[in-house]
Design an enzyme around this catalytic site. Structure first.
Site, PDB file in Angstrom:
ATOM      1  CG  ASP A  53      -1.929   1.083   1.223  1.00 36.73           C
ATOM      2  OD1 ASP A  53      -2.465   1.385   0.137  1.00 36.73           O
ATOM      3  OD2 ASP A  53      -2.199   1.655   2.286  1.00 36.73           O
ATOM      4  CG  ASP A  97      -1.856   7.568   0.868  1.00 34.88           C
ATOM      5  OD1 ASP A  97      -1.012   8.471   0.846  1.00 34.88           O
ATOM      6  OD2 ASP A  97      -2.714   7.415  -0.026  1.00 34.88           O
ATOM      7  CE  LYS A 151      -5.661  -1.046  -0.944  1.00 38.31           C
ATOM      8  NZ  LYS A 151      -4.505  -0.453  -0.293  1.00 38.31           N
ATOM      9  CG  ASP A 205      -2.036   1.988   6.522  1.00 37.84           C
ATOM     10  OD1 ASP A 205      -2.310   1.627   5.357  1.00 37.84           O
ATOM     11  OD2 ASP A 205      -2.586   2.953   7.078  1.00 37.84           O
TER      12      ASP A 205
END
Length: 259
Positions: free
Chosen positions: A13, A15, A184, A209
């Site tokens: 990912d 961010d 996602k 995250d």
């Protein structure tokens, strides 16, 4: 995880893993350099459909992170791939920015508000009430409802902003029609991304995250999963979920030596 195959390809990912509020997370540059030097297939993923891969490449480069355009996979690209497989050369009414409209143009879609096959909702900086009203009417008239991602809020320096999932809920309430989310945690985004780089889930890993999107999508796609604690999911929240990542690490810096 001793019986798993060695990791030959990586998905991560963006961010919360590589950057946070426009600033690189320590270790991100070393991780990306090690990936490029290794020659292993990799992708940087984002559920944000606003930007094209070229836009994101330039934005990351300004932050000192070198990610080739071909190594960036967005929910807009996953949505376009899904629609191209489902209904090639179709038509769509789109609420979104250049990342989404460009992806649909590139697969040969015609963007129109005249009896479209699909209403496609993505991220945008300004959600127009007029556009949402048109989307509601088109869906009521038979257009199929597709969304790039289910994120209900997005980050900003001033605080959370309403995002695609929140607007999708409004349209669903007005139409009674649930959308299909391509991004996602739908493992479709991971599988289409893996196919794009010629990788296999059994020898791939997903770094994220968020437990509810990144880790869940990785698990459902059959990949090893790593949760970093530099984004939204906090350590004490991990046990709240009925599934677990393969490993929890403090940050992307802890994974450099695993490449």
């Amino acid at each position: 995880m001793a019986d798993r195959k060695p990791i030959e390809s990586w998905l991560t990912d963006m961010d919360g893993v590589l950057i946070h509020e426009g600033v690189p997370i320590p270790g991100a540059d070393a991780f990306l350099k090690k990936l490029r030097d290794s020659g292993k297939p990799f992708l940087v993923l984002t559920n944000n459909s606003i930007y094209t891969p070229r836009d994101l490449h330039a934005r990351l480069q300004r932050m000192g992170l070198d990610v080739p355009v071909d190594n960036i996979w967005t929910s807009a690209l996953a949505t376009a791939k899904f629609l191209d497989d489902q209904r090639p050369n179709g038509t769509a009414y789109v609420i979104g920015e250049a990342g989404l409209t460009t992806a649909l143009h590139d697969i040969g879609y015609v963007l129109t508000d005249h009896e479209p096959d699909y209403v496609v909702l993505g991220e945008t900086r300004t959600y127009s009430f007029e556009a949402m009203t048109k989307a509601v009417r088109l869906i009521n008239d038979g257009a199929r409802f597709i969304c790039t991602n289910p994120d209900e809020t997005g980050p900003s320096t001033e605080g959370p902003l309403p995002a695609t999932g929140a607007v999708a809920a409004l349209i669903t309430k007005a139409t009674g029609k649930q959308p299909y989310f391509a991004g996602k945690p739908n493992p479709l985004m991971m599988r289409t991304g893996l196919n794009a780089i010629g990788a296999h889930s059994e020898s791939s890993a997903m770094i994220g995250d968020r437990m509810d999107t990144d880790v869940l999508a990785g698990i459902e796609a059959g990949m090893q999963t790593y949760l970093v604690l530099t984004g939204l999911t906090r350590p004490e929240q991990v046990e709240n979920f009925p599934y677990r990542p393969s490993k929890v690490v403090d940050s992307i810096a802890d994974l450099v030596e695993r490449i």
